[in-house]
Design an enzyme around this catalytic site. Structure first.
Site, short mmCIF file in Angstrom:
data_model
loop_
_atom_site.label_atom_id
_atom_site.label_comp_id
_atom_site.label_asym_id
_atom_site.label_seq_id
_atom_site.Cartn_x
_atom_site.Cartn_y
_atom_site.Cartn_z
NE ARG A 1 -1.81 2.46 3.39
CZ ARG A 1 -1.42 2.60 4.77
NH1 ARG A 1 -1.86 1.80 5.60
NH2 ARG A 1 -0.81 3.55 5.10
CG HIS B 1 -6.34 3.62 6.20
ND1 HIS B 1 -6.35 2.18 5.77
CD2 HIS B 1 -7.56 3.84 6.75
CE1 HIS B 1 -7.67 1.97 6.24
NE2 HIS B 1 -8.28 2.91 6.70
CE1 TYR C 1 1.01 4.67 8.40
CE2 TYR C 1 -0.14 6.60 9.14
CZ TYR C 1 0.13 5.45 8.26
OH TYR C 1 -0.85 5.52 7.28
C1 LIG Z 1 -14.05 -3.17 13.50
C2 LIG Z 1 -13.34 -2.01 13.01
N1 LIG Z 1 -12.61 -1.55 13.79
C3 LIG Z 1 -11.68 -0.39 13.24
C4 LIG Z 1 -12.16 0.42 11.80
C5 LIG Z 1 -11.11 1.38 11.69
N2 LIG Z 1 -10.41 1.06 10.65
C6 LIG Z 1 -10.70 1.06 9.17
S1 LIG Z 1 -9.81 0.23 8.25
C7 LIG Z 1 -8.76 -0.20 9.60
C8 LIG Z 1 -7.29 -0.96 9.27
C9 LIG Z 1 -7.52 -2.11 8.59
O1 LIG Z 1 -6.27 -2.82 7.92
P1 LIG Z 1 -6.34 -3.96 6.98
O2 LIG Z 1 -7.43 -4.82 7.61
O3 LIG Z 1 -4.79 -4.45 7.15
O4 LIG Z 1 -6.61 -3.56 5.74
P2 LIG Z 1 -5.96 -2.49 4.76
O5 LIG Z 1 -6.71 -0.91 5.12
O6 LIG Z 1 -4.39 -2.36 5.06
O7 LIG Z 1 -6.01 -2.83 3.47
C10 LIG Z 1 -9.27 0.43 10.67
C11 LIG Z 1 -8.39 0.12 11.98
C12 LIG Z 1 -12.94 -0.21 11.37
N3 LIG Z 1 -13.49 0.24 10.25
N4 LIG Z 1 -13.62 -1.47 11.72
#
Ligand SMILES: Cc1ncc(C[n+]2csc(CCOP(=O)(O)OP(=O)(O)O)c2C)c(N)n1
Lengths: 341, 324
Positions: A251, A255, A264
Site C-alpha cells: 500500500r 490508508h 508513522y
Molecule cells: C471493527 C473496526 N475497527 C476499526 C476500524 C477502523 N479502520 C478502518 S480500516 C482499518 C485498518 C484495516 O487494516 P487492514 O485490515 O490491514 O486493511 P487495509 O486497510 O490495510 O487494506 C481500521 C483500523 C474499522 N473500520 N472497523
C-alpha cells in the site's frame, strides 16, 4: 507459494489472452483510482481508499473465478475487484460522489459498499472483518443447496486480528465449506504495522491450526494470484473445504484520503513499496514476453483515460439521491417516502 | 482550546498524575490517534503506557477490563463509536456487572472513549450515536460532553471514577467547538447537568453537538421574545433528574433534542422523568426533536441532511412549544 502449507495441487495458470485482459483491467482500475483520489483533493469525493499496489491480487483472483456464478465478499480497498467484476467506471465513480442511481447502495454508503445481486457481490459494511463470517455463512448456504459456487472473501492483515476472522475460519474448516479466504497483506492497518498486529509474520501460517491449507503468495504477481486462487477454488468445488491465501501486496498511498502517513511511515519505506507497482511490473513482463506490444499498451491507456473522463463528466452531472428515498427499505415493502414508525 | 485538545490534555494530565493510567487503542501510538487525541503521547509516556492494539475491539474492552480489575486505570479508545459493538459483551455483559457480581470485592475503573455522531459525511459506519444502548445499563456511567471545558473536567473525573465510564465525544465538535479552559487543574462531577443558558418561557434539554444547535436556536427565539432555558445533560447515566425537573418546573415546557434516533432514546427517559414527577407543572406537551427512524446515517449529502436535526427544525419546535 513459498511459505506455509503447500499441500494444495498447483492451479492452472492464466493464458496469454487472460494475462492481457488482466493487464487491461489493472490499467483501467489505476486510471480510475488516480482520478477519484484527485476528485477527493478537489473536494468532490468525500473519502477514497485506494487499491494502488493491490491490483494484481484483486484482478488475478477474480479472473480465476466464475463471474456471475461464484460469490464475492470484498472490502473497502477492493476497487480493482469491482472493475474486474465488470462494474463500469461511471458506476463505481457514482459511489465516490454518492450520486443517485449508484448501483450498490443508492449512494447511502461509502464508495464501493453495498451489494450487487447479479454479480453475487457483497460489501456490506465498513466494519473490518464482519464480512468473514458472513462469507462463511454464504458458502454454507451454497453447500446446503448442493450448488457448486465458491465464495471468496477479501480482507486485510488487520482484519485477521478480529475475533470474527478466527470464528469464521474455524467454522468453515469444520464444515469443509467452499470458501477462499483471501488476505491482502500490505503490512499496515492504517498506521499499525504487522509487528504490532501479530507476533508471527504470516497470517497463512494460522491455517494449519484450523485444519485447512494456507499459502503465502506474491500478491503483486497476477499469475501467482491466479494460480493460487484457481487451485483453492478447485479444492472448494471438490468438497475439500476452505483455503487461506495470503497475498503479499503493497500500500503505497496513505490508508485513505483522510490519513497522513508521514506521521508513522518512513519515506524510504514508501519508495521501496512503489518499486512493487503491480501494473508497471505486469506491463514490463508482458512486453518482454511479447504478449503486449507498445501499440496495444497505448490503446489500453487511451481507452482507460477516455472511459474515466466520460465517467467523470457523466457522474459529476448526475443528481444526488432524492431525499424522498430516505425512508425506503428500512423494512421489506418500504418504498415511496413515509416513515413506517 | 478545542474539544479534541481538551480530550488530549485531560488524558495527558491524568497519565502524568497517576502511573496506573494508560491508554490503548488502534493507531493511538505513532499515528497519535486518527483524530490526534493521543498526539505526542508515545514520545512523552513510552510504548508501555501508550499501546497500539491489534484491530480487535472486543479484546480492547476485555483487556482494559482485566487491567482495571487488577489495579490499573485504563483509558481504551474505540476508533469510531460505530465499531464499539464487539465490546458490548465485555462492557454491558461484564464490566457493568463486576461490582454487583462480586458483591463489591472487585471494581472496573475503566474508561472507554469513542468519537460518535454525524454530520461529517461519515455514512452508515462513521456517524452513529450509540449512547442509548449503554445508558440503558445499570453499572455503567455514560458521559457525553459538548464543550472543551466540560470535556476536560469530565474526562478527568471519568479516569478517577471507580466504575466503568463510556465517554462519548461528538466528532463534529472536535475542531468546531472552541472555548476557554482554565490553566489550573479542575474536575467536574459525573452525573451533574449544567444550565448553559438561563430562560423562563421554555426549556430545551440536550447534549453533545445538538446542544450547540439548541443554543443557536435559542438565540433566534430570544430575538422573537421567547426566553429559552438550555440544559446540557452532560451525563446520560446517571441522569441528573433534579436539574431536569428543576428546569421543567421552572418553565412548564420541555423540548428534548438529540441526534440519536428517537424511539427508546435518551429523550424518552428524560420525558418520562418529567411526566412522572413534574406533570402538574406542565403547560404544554413534552416535545422531542431527534434523529429519524432509519438504521443509520446515509453517506450522500442530500440523505445525510435528512438525518441530522438542524437549527431550523429545533427553532420551529421551540416556537410550537412556546405557543402553548
Ligand atoms: C471493527 C473496526 N475497527 C476499526 C476500524 C477502523 N479502520 C478502518 S480500516 C482499518 C485498518 C484495516 O487494516 P487492514 O485490515 O490491514 O486493511 P487495509 O486497510 O490495510 O487494506 C481500521 C483500523 C474499522 N473500520 N472497523
Amino acid at each position: 507459494m513459498d511459505q506455509g502449507r503447500t499441500d494444495i495441487a498447483p492451479g492452472r495458470g492464466p493464458t496469454d489472452s487472460e494475462l492481457l485482459e488482466m493487464y487491461r483491467l489493472m490499467a483501467l482500475c489505476r486510471a480510475l483510482d488516480e482520478r477519484v483520489w484527485l476528485m477527493n483533493r478537489q473536494g468532490k469525493a468525500a473519502i477514497v481508499a485506494s487499491a494502488q499496489g493491490h491490483e494484481a491480487g484483486q484482478v488475478g483472483s477474480v479472473a480465476a473465478l466464475r463471474i456471475g456464478h461464484d460469490r464475492f465478499y470484498i472490502y473497502y480497498r477492493d476497487l480493482a475487484a469491482l472493475v474486474s467484476l465488470g462494474l463500469t467506471p461511471a458506476q463505481i465513480m457514482s459511489g465516490f460522489l454518492a450520486k443517485a442511481g449508484e448501483p450498490l447502495s443508492g449512494g447511502r454508503q461509502f464508495p464501493t459498499h453495498g451489494a450487487h445481486a447479479g454479480l453475487n457481490l457483497v460489501n456490506l459494511s465498513n466494519v473490518v472483518a464482519t464480512q468473514i463470517p458472513q462469507a462463511v455463512g454464504d458458502a454454507l448456504a451454497s453447500k446446503m443447496r448442493g450448488e457448486d459456487a465458491v465464495t471468496i472473501v477479501y480482507f486485510g492483515d488487520g482484519a485477521a486480528s478480529v475475533g470474527d476472522c478466527h470464528e469464521g475460519m474455524n467454522f468453515a474448516a469444520i464444515h469443509k465449506l467452499p470458501v477462499v479466504f483471501f488476505c491482502e497483506n500490505n503490512g499496515y492497518a492504517i498506521s499499525v504495522p504487522l509487528s504490532k498486529q501479530m507476533a508471527v509474520d504470516s497470517v497463512a501460517g494460522r491455517a494449519e491450526g484450523y485444519g485447512m491449507p494456507g499459502v503465502v503468495i506474491d500478491g503483486t504477481d497476477v499469475s501467482a494470484v491466479y494460480e493460487a486462487t484457481a487451485a483453492a477454488a478447485e479444492r472448494a468445488r471438490a468438497g475439500e473445504g476452505p483455503t487461506l491465501i495470503e497475498a503479499m501486496v503493497e500500500r503505497y498511498l496513505p490508508h485513505t484520503s483522510d490519513d497522513d502517513d508521514s506521521r508513522y511511515r518512513p519515506r524510504g519505506d514508501i519508495e521501496e513499496a512503489r518499486k512493487k507497482d503491480p501494473v508497471k511490473m505486469l506491463r514490463e513482463r508482458l512486453l518482454a514476453d511479447g504478449i503486449l506490444d507498445e501499440e496495444t499498451d497505448e490503446r489500453f491507456s487511451a481507452d482507460a483515460k477516455r472511459a474515466v473522463n466520460e465517467a467523470t463528466e457523466e457522474v459529476e452531472a448526475a443528481p444526488h439521491p432524492d431525499p424522498s428515498s430516505f425512508y425506503d427499505h428500512v423494512y421489506a415493502g418500504d418504498t415511496g417516502g413515509a416513515s413506517s414508525r | 482550546m478545542s474539544v479534541i485538545d481538551a480530550v488530549r490534555e485531560a488524558m495527558r494530565e491524568e497519565m502524568a498524575r497517576d502511573e496506573r493510567v494508560f491508554v490503548m487503542g488502534e493507531d493511538i501510538g505513532a499515528r497519535g490517534g486518527v483524530f490526534l487525541a493521543t498526539d505526542g503521547f508515545v514520545e512523552q509516556f513510552g510504548e508501555e503506557r501508550v499501546i497500539d492494539t491489534p484491530l480487535a475491539e472486543s479484546s480492547i474492552a476485555g483487556i482494559a477490563l482485566g487491567a482495571a480489575m487488577n489495579g490499573m486505570r485504563p483509558i481504551a479508545e474505540i476508533e469510531f463509536a460505530d465499531f464499539i459493538w464487539p465490546t458490548f459483551n465485555q462492557v454491558v455483559g461484564e464490566a457493568a456487572r463486576v461490582r454487583y457480581g462480586t458483591a463489591g470485592s472487585l471494581g472496573a475503573p475503566m474508561v472507554l472513549r469513542a468519537p460518535y455522531g454525524g454530520g461529517v459525511r461519515g455514512g452508515l459506519y462513521h456517524s452513529q450515536s450509540p449512547e442509548a444502548y449503554f445508558a440503558h445499563t445499570p453499572g455503567l456511567k455514560v458521559v457525553a460532553p459538548a464543550t472543551p471545558y466540560d470535556t476536560k473536567g469530565l474526562l478527568k473525573s471519568a479516569v478517577r471514577d471507580e466504575d466503568p465510564v463510556i465517554f462519548l465525544e461528538h466528532k463534529r465538535t472536535y475542531r468546531l467547538v472552541r472555548g476557554d479552559v482554565p490553566d489550573e487543574e479542575y474536575t467536574l462531577p459525573i452525573g451533574a447537568a449544567d444550565v448553559k443558558m438561563e430562560g423562563s418561557d421554555i426549556s430545551v434539554i440536550s447534549y453533545g453537538l445538538m446542544l450547540h444547535l439548541c443554543l443557536e436556536a435559542a438565540r433566534e427565539l430570544a430575538d422573537e421574545g421567547v426566553s429559552v432555558e438550555a440544559l446540557d445533560l452532560r451525563t446520560l447515566r446517571p441522569l441528573d433528574s433534579e436539574a431536569i425537573l428543576a428546569t421543567a418546573r421552572k418553565t412548564g415546557k420541555a423540548l428534548i433534542v438529540h441526534e440519536d434516533t428517537k424511539a427508546v432514546g435518551v429523550g424518552a427517559e428524560v420525558a418520562a422523568i418529567i411526566a412522572e414527577e413534574a406533570f402538574e407543572y406542565l403547560d404544554g406537551p413534552i416535545m422531542r426533536v431527534a434523529g429519524p427512524e432509519v438504521p443509520a446515517m446515509p453517506f450522500s449529502p442530500t440523505l445525510e441532511a435528512m438525518f441530522m436535526p438542524d437549527t431550523e427544525r429545533i427553532a420551529n419546535a421551540m416556537r410550537e412549544l412556546a405557543r402553548y
